[in-house]
Design an enzyme around this catalytic site. Structure first.
Site, PDB file in Angstrom:
ATOM      1  N   LYS A  16       0.219  -1.039  -0.043  1.00  0.00           N
ATOM      2  CA  LYS A  16      -0.251  -0.231   0.121  1.00  0.00           C
ATOM      3  C   LYS A  16       0.766   1.277  -0.181  1.00  0.00           C
ATOM      4  O   LYS A  16       2.188   1.382   0.377  1.00  0.00           O
ATOM      5  CB  LYS A  16      -0.741  -0.070   0.537  1.00  0.00           C
ATOM      6  N   TYR A  56     -11.983  -4.076  -3.406  1.00  0.00           N
ATOM      7  CA  TYR A  56     -12.443  -3.823  -1.660  1.00  0.00           C
ATOM      8  C   TYR A  56     -13.925  -3.252  -2.402  1.00  0.00           C
ATOM      9  O   TYR A  56     -14.638  -3.549  -1.187  1.00  0.00           O
ATOM     10  CB  TYR A  56     -12.237  -2.803  -1.100  1.00  0.00           C
ATOM     11  N   PHE A  64     -15.423   3.112   6.987  1.00  0.00           N
ATOM     12  CA  PHE A  64     -14.224   3.061   6.796  1.00  0.00           C
ATOM     13  C   PHE A  64     -14.013   3.283   5.304  1.00  0.00           C
ATOM     14  O   PHE A  64     -12.922   3.311   4.983  1.00  0.00           O
ATOM     15  CB  PHE A  64     -13.381   2.392   7.297  1.00  0.00           C
ATOM     16  N   ARG A  92      -1.537 -14.422   4.856  1.00  0.00           N
ATOM     17  CA  ARG A  92      -2.123 -13.639   5.626  1.00  0.00           C
ATOM     18  C   ARG A  92      -1.290 -13.594   6.195  1.00  0.00           C
ATOM     19  O   ARG A  92      -1.222 -12.579   7.624  1.00  0.00           O
ATOM     20  CB  ARG A  92      -3.395 -14.118   5.356  1.00  0.00           C
ATOM     21  N   THR A  98      -5.633  -8.062  10.755  1.00  0.00           N
ATOM     22  CA  THR A  98      -5.555  -6.705  10.295  1.00  0.00           C
ATOM     23  C   THR A  98      -4.749  -5.437  10.777  1.00  0.00           C
ATOM     24  O   THR A  98      -4.739  -4.062  10.398  1.00  0.00           O
ATOM     25  CB  THR A  98      -6.869  -6.267   9.968  1.00  0.00           C
ATOM     26  N   ARG A 109       2.671  -6.457   9.557  1.00  0.00           N
ATOM     27  CA  ARG A 109       2.078  -5.694  10.163  1.00  0.00           C
ATOM     28  C   ARG A 109       2.589  -5.198  11.126  1.00  0.00           C
ATOM     29  O   ARG A 109       2.489  -4.325  12.022  1.00  0.00           O
ATOM     30  CB  ARG A 109       0.231  -5.738   9.763  1.00  0.00           C
ATOM     31  N   ASN A 119      -1.825   0.259   7.383  1.00  0.00           N
ATOM     32  CA  ASN A 119      -1.105  -1.399   7.606  1.00  0.00           C
ATOM     33  C   ASN A 119      -0.533  -1.694   6.654  1.00  0.00           C
ATOM     34  O   ASN A 119      -0.077  -3.153   6.467  1.00  0.00           O
ATOM     35  CB  ASN A 119      -2.536  -2.196   8.495  1.00  0.00           C
ATOM     36  N   GLU A 133      -8.819 -10.768  -8.219  1.00  0.00           N
ATOM     37  CA  GLU A 133      -7.977  -9.570  -7.806  1.00  0.00           C
ATOM     38  C   GLU A 133      -6.794  -9.262  -9.359  1.00  0.00           C
ATOM     39  O   GLU A 133      -5.868  -8.040  -9.479  1.00  0.00           O
ATOM     40  CB  GLU A 133      -7.432  -9.566  -6.374  1.00  0.00           C
TER      41      GLU A 133
HETATM   42  P1  RTP Z   1      -6.499  -6.808   3.325  1.00  0.00           P
HETATM   43  O1  RTP Z   1      -7.265  -6.651   2.711  1.00  0.00           O
HETATM   44  O2  RTP Z   1      -6.105  -5.022   3.032  1.00  0.00           O
HETATM   45  O3  RTP Z   1      -5.586  -7.687   3.060  1.00  0.00           O
HETATM   46  O4  RTP Z   1      -6.279  -6.094   4.601  1.00  0.00           O
HETATM   47  P2  RTP Z   1      -6.966  -7.195   5.484  1.00  0.00           P
HETATM   48  O5  RTP Z   1      -8.230  -8.595   4.871  1.00  0.00           O
HETATM   49  O6  RTP Z   1      -6.436  -7.942   6.727  1.00  0.00           O
HETATM   50  O7  RTP Z   1      -8.974  -6.587   6.191  1.00  0.00           O
HETATM   51  P3  RTP Z   1     -10.060  -6.243   5.173  1.00  0.00           P
HETATM   52  O8  RTP Z   1     -11.116  -6.645   5.944  1.00  0.00           O
HETATM   53  O9  RTP Z   1     -10.156  -6.837   3.670  1.00  0.00           O
HETATM   54  O10 RTP Z   1      -9.943  -4.918   5.651  1.00  0.00           O
HETATM   55  C1  RTP Z   1      -9.334  -3.976   4.478  1.00  0.00           C
HETATM   56  C2  RTP Z   1      -8.524  -3.272   4.721  1.00  0.00           C
HETATM   57  O11 RTP Z   1      -9.655  -2.080   5.554  1.00  0.00           O
HETATM   58  C3  RTP Z   1      -9.170  -1.478   6.754  1.00  0.00           C
HETATM   59  N1  RTP Z   1      -9.683  -1.574   7.123  1.00  0.00           N
HETATM   60  N2  RTP Z   1      -9.997  -0.341   8.479  1.00  0.00           N
HETATM   61  N3  RTP Z   1     -11.057   1.055  10.231  1.00  0.00           N
HETATM   62  C4  RTP Z   1     -11.055   0.150  10.898  1.00  0.00           C
HETATM   63  O12 RTP Z   1     -11.577  -1.207  11.801  1.00  0.00           O
HETATM   64  C5  RTP Z   1     -10.098  -0.794   9.005  1.00  0.00           C
HETATM   65  N4  RTP Z   1     -10.897  -1.742   9.235  1.00  0.00           N
HETATM   66  C6  RTP Z   1     -10.698  -2.588   7.799  1.00  0.00           C
HETATM   67  C7  RTP Z   1      -7.663  -1.646   6.312  1.00  0.00           C
HETATM   68  O13 RTP Z   1      -7.239  -1.317   5.737  1.00  0.00           O
HETATM   69  C8  RTP Z   1      -7.899  -3.359   6.220  1.00  0.00           C
HETATM   70  O14 RTP Z   1      -6.395  -4.269   5.837  1.00  0.00           O
HETATM   71 MG    MG Z   2      -9.146  -8.601   2.850  1.00  0.00          MG
END
Ligand code: RTP
Ligand code: MG
Length: 155
Positions: A16, A56, A64, A92, A98, A109, A119, A133
């Site tokens: 990112k 996303y 968010f 992962r 996250t 992270r 992150n 993707e």
């Molecule tokens: P990613 O898709 O980016 O690999 O991250 P992830 O699976 O660990 O988490 P995901 O639930 O898919 O969320 C995508 C991205 O959204 C941001 N986020 N912010 N403020 C919050 O509570 C929050 N929750 C998620 C993070 O940048 C996350 O990586």
């Molecule tokens: Mg994700």
């Protein structure tokens, strides 16, 4: 010696904008290379807003989501395709939770962040989303067919 039982998969990994700005590109690529996965695609680019939104799309109802899209388009990103047995779950694990404050030390992270909104890196959460993707971010000719000769050293 035993046979690898995990299916070979592909994961879309994206460093990112904060990861790129902070000079973590080499460190992150090194971790995936040393783990043993094969790099099949790699590019530095400015993500268009429409693609970030599509990437996303499952999160579009989250509060968010607008901030998340702004974050992803705030500077250049590095998009990669990594291939190997069980790479989706393994990536992962390498990436960590996250929220970087909950991510274990030793994960990307866990080592390099303190907030979910910055992150450092994305990793696909299922083989299906990985393929979705990859198709979203890469054109066919941008992926390279090659075999990394890691057998029998790693696999
Ligand atoms: P990613 O898709 O980016 O690999 O991250 P992830 O699976 O660990 O988490 P995901 O639930 O898919 O969320 C995508 C991205 O959204 C941001 N986020 N912010 N403020 C919050 O509570 C929050 N929750 C998620 C993070 O940048 C996350 O990586
Ligand atoms: Mg994700």
């Amino acid at each position: 010696f035993f046979a690898v039982t995990q299916a070979v998969e592909r994961s879309y990994i994206m460093i990112k904008p904060d990861g790129v700005q902070r000079g973590l590109v080499g460190e992150i690529i090194t971790r995936f290379e040393q783990k043993g996965f094969s790099l099949k695609g790699l590019k530095l680019f400015q993500a268009p807003k429409e693609l970030a939104e599509e990437h996303y799309t499952e999160l579009q109802e989250k509060p968010f989501y607008p901030e998340l899209v702004k974050y992803i388009v705030s500077g250049p990103v590095v998009g990669m395709v990594w291939e190997g047995p069980g790479v989706i779950a393994s990536a992962r694990k390498l990436i960590g939770a996250t929220n970087p404050l909950n991510a274990e030390p030793g994960t990307i992270r866990g080592d390099f962040g303190i907030q979910s909104g910055r992150n450092v890196i994305h990793g696909s959460d299922s083989p299906e989303n990985g393929e979705r993707e990859i198709a979203l971010w890469f054109k066919e000719g941008e992926l390279v067919e090659w075999t990394r000769t890691i057998k029998p050293w790693i696999i």
